[in-house]
Structures are given as C-alpha cells and as structure tokens.
Design an enzyme around this catalytic site. Structure first.
Site, PDB file in Angstrom:
ATOM      1  N   TRP A   1       8.897   8.610   2.527  1.00  0.00           N
ATOM      2  CA  TRP A   1       9.365   7.251   2.211  1.00  0.00           C
ATOM      3  C   TRP A   1      10.818   7.253   1.781  1.00  0.00           C
ATOM      4  O   TRP A   1      11.586   6.355   2.131  1.00  0.00           O
ATOM      5  CB  TRP A   1       8.468   6.607   1.161  1.00  0.00           C
TER       6      TRP A   1
ATOM      7  N   ASP B   1      12.037   2.917  -5.738  1.00  0.00           N
ATOM      8  CA  ASP B   1      10.848   2.523  -4.981  1.00  0.00           C
ATOM      9  C   ASP B   1       9.651   3.017  -5.794  1.00  0.00           C
ATOM     10  O   ASP B   1       9.403   4.216  -5.876  1.00  0.00           O
ATOM     11  CB  ASP B   1      10.887   3.190  -3.593  1.00  0.00           C
TER      12      ASP B   1
ATOM     13  N   LYS C   1      -0.898  -0.466  -3.352  1.00  0.00           N
ATOM     14  CA  LYS C   1      -1.428   0.698  -4.060  1.00  0.00           C
ATOM     15  C   LYS C   1      -1.971   0.252  -5.423  1.00  0.00           C
ATOM     16  O   LYS C   1      -3.160   0.147  -5.575  1.00  0.00           O
ATOM     17  CB  LYS C   1      -0.373   1.792  -4.183  1.00  0.00           C
TER      18      LYS C   1
END
Ligand SMILES: *Cc1c(COP(=O)(O)O)cnc(C)c1O
Length: 354
Positions: free
Chosen positions: A98, A164, A188
């Site tokens: 990511w 992030d 999540k």
C-alpha cells in the site's frame, strides 16, 4: 459459529449489521429504505453529523481538524493528498504494497523522496528512517495489512505528517495533533467498503500553486460537509453504527487492551508451537494482521491446516499471495473467543503432525 479473520472487508460488530439491515428496510421511521431516499432528506444530515461526532469523540479530534467521509477508498487519497499538499517534494516511507501504491500515485504530482524501504527483506521489517526537513510532507502507512508490520508511534516531525491508517485506525489512541492528515478506507476497523475517512487539519490547505479540480480539493468537501456529491449513505450509516458500538464498548483505550490481549495470545502460540513461524520481525509485529507460515519441516502441509481450520469454523486465514502462508486479522470487532479457536486449532494441528 464462524470465526472471521478476513483482512478487509472484514468482521463487523453484529450490532452494526443489524442496525444497517433495519435502516435498509425502514430508515428513521420514514417507511422508506436508506437506499431509496435523498441525502437531503430529514434524518440524513443528523446521521452524518452523528458519524462525524463519533469520530471526534473517539479520537479526541481537535477543532482545527475536519472529518471528511468520501468515496474512492484509501486509494483515491493516494492522489488527493499530493494534489492538495505537494508543491515540490514529499518524503514517503516504503513499508509494503500500500505504501508503494501511495508512492506511485504521488509521483504524478511531484518529486518523491523515499526515506527508506523494507523491500529487501520482503517488508518483514520496518526499515530505520528519519523524517527529512525541506519537504512538503512525510507520508507513511501505520499498519501494513499484507505483511503484518505496524508503526505505533506518533511522530514528532519537522514537517507535516500524513498517515494511511486504513487498517489500524480506532484500534488504539492516536495523538491527532501530531498529524496533518490521517486517512483510510472504512473496510477494516471502521465499517464496510465504499467510504473513506479523512481527518484533515484545515490550515494546511490552499498552499500549493497548482489548480485543483473541485472534486479533488479537500476544501470543496469541507465546505459541503462531505456532500459535494451524493454520499455513499449505506457505508456511512454502517460506519456510524460501528463507531457507536466502539463507543459503547469503552472507546479506543478499552479496545486497545482487548486488541493487545488477542495479539499476545496468537503471537504467543506462534512462538511456542514448533509447527508455526511468524514472518514479521518481532519488534515490528502488527496487532491487527498476524502473518505466519509453517516451519520448513512441514512445507506442503498448508492445505491440511486450512482443512482443519474449516472444522473450527475459521475463515479468512489464507495469507496474501505476496507472502504466502497464513494471515489472521484481529480487527476490533473480532472477539477473543475466535483467537482462542484458532489457537486450539493450531495446537490440534501440532498434535497431528508435530
Ligand atoms: C486496504 C488498504 C488500502 C486500500 O484501501 P481501498 O479503500 O481499497 O482503496 C490502503 N492502505 C492500507 C494500509 C490498506 O490496508
């Protein structure tokens, strides 16, 4: 009973699911589904406000910050962050898939300095890094969902910090005042896919010289209270109920204790069971995503363990294809009973083949 270890979209509090089902049938006693009303309808503004207030309560977000609820997931934020903040050069920490995607997106808009990369060790460690001066901001990924490493510290930084936090937001207290922007996808710890959260300090905006298309400009979304265009009402509603559940439970300090207990239980088993081996460096282990493999001696027996885990009602523990092995995600909504079931399963597997 299923034990849901999915990495994302992932387990949600049952209460959030039930409340969303209710709203899908009859929103706010209108006799209409939340899916078929205008976002300008009575009741929706309040739901949106409540969701924002819950964010502010749970994370003690100071008044200088705005909470935005936007489409496009974390991936769109990979672009929106540099669009709004990158004038010349930004620094990024490369800790996994990511982080890399965030870097690739930002490169479209300016020069990117990679302060350190964990690539050489297949991202099993957080590399040593220093935040440089003379850059527009420093970006990092607090929890590496795929590789199971995590950075828990809030940074004292000479430049704006952007994080992030897709996969560890709301899992522990965070000192918001140390960040310029925190963002992530909801799917999540904060709800289901379809909405991203962006916690942004307002005074950092409006400093770059490039023209920003309105939809990509945080200021448009601040001005219109995240309703610049039609908001994803179902995921936002589900987010609100997920946050409400967390608040009722005792908030982020309480959930941090529960998360630590879950992680200790599972890592403890990984470390003492000779059949299994953790893949992330111990000092960088994630409390959210626990990655492990079979010891070399038992190579090829992965499917046997998967089969046994099915008998326990365990789902979602297959590792990401770039790491292999297994990954158990221990997000907020996962009860410790599920971790106990996984540990029992690992012990039975050891008896069978160890
Ligand atoms: C899941 C995840 C993403 C991707 O989120 P999308 O909402 O699918 O764009 C980004 N960063 C991290 C750390 C993630 O875990």
């Amino acid at each position: 009973m299923k034990h849901n270890f999915n990495a994302g979209p992932s387990i949600l509090p049952q209460q959030a699911i039930d409340k969303t089902v209710e709203a899908l049938k009859n929103f706010n006693n209108t006799g209409l589904s939340i899916a078929e009303i205008s976002h300008r309808s009575p009741g929706w503004d309040e739901a949106m406000d409540e969701c924002r207030s819950l964010w502010k309560d749970l994370l003690l977000i100071p008044d200088e910050y705005e909470v935005l609820l936007l489409h496009g997931g974390a991936s769109q934020q990979f672009l929106m962050v540099p669009y709004n903040l990158l004038q010349n050069k930004a620094a990024y920490l490369d800790t996994g898939v990511w982080a890399k995607k965030a870097i690739e997106a930002a490169k479209f808009l300016g020069e990117i300095q990679i302060v350190a990369s964990g690539k050489e060790s297949n991202y099993s460690i957080i590399p040593k890094y220093e935040i440089p001066t003379g850059v527009d901001y420093f970006h990092y990924t607090s929890n590496n969902t795929i590789f199971g490493t995590e950075i828990l510290a809030d940074h004292d930084s000479p430049v704006n910090v952007v994080a992030d936090m897709s996969s560890d937001i709301l899992s522990r207290p965070v000192d918001i005042s140390k960040y310029a922007i925190i963002y992530g996808g909801a799917q999540k710890n904060a709800g289901t896919a379809g909405v991203a959260f962006v916690i942004v300090r307002k005074d950092i905006l409006g400093k770059v010289s490039r023209p920003i298309p309105a939809f990509f400009d945080y200021r448009s979304h601040i001005k219109d209270k995240s309703m610049y265009n039609t908001p994803p009402v179902i995921p936002i509603f589900m987010m609100k109920e997920t946050l409400q559940w967390l608040k009722n439970l005792g908030g982020v300090t309480k959930i941090q204790q529960l998360n630590q207990a879950k992680a200790e239980l599972l890592y403890g088993e990984i470390d003492k069971n000779p059949v299994f081996k953790g893949t992330a460096a111990k000092e960088h282990r994630s409390l959210m995503n626990v990655c492990f493999v079979l010891d070399e001696k038992y190579a090829g027996k992965e499917q046997d363990f998967m089969n046994l885990s099915k008998e326990y009602g365990i789902v979602g523990i297959k590792g990401h294809r770039s790491v292999g092995g297994f990954r158990a995600s221990l997000y907020n909504a996962l009860p410790i009973e599920s971790v106990k079931a996984l540990v029992d399963c690992m012990q039975e597997f050891e008896k069978k083949i160890g």
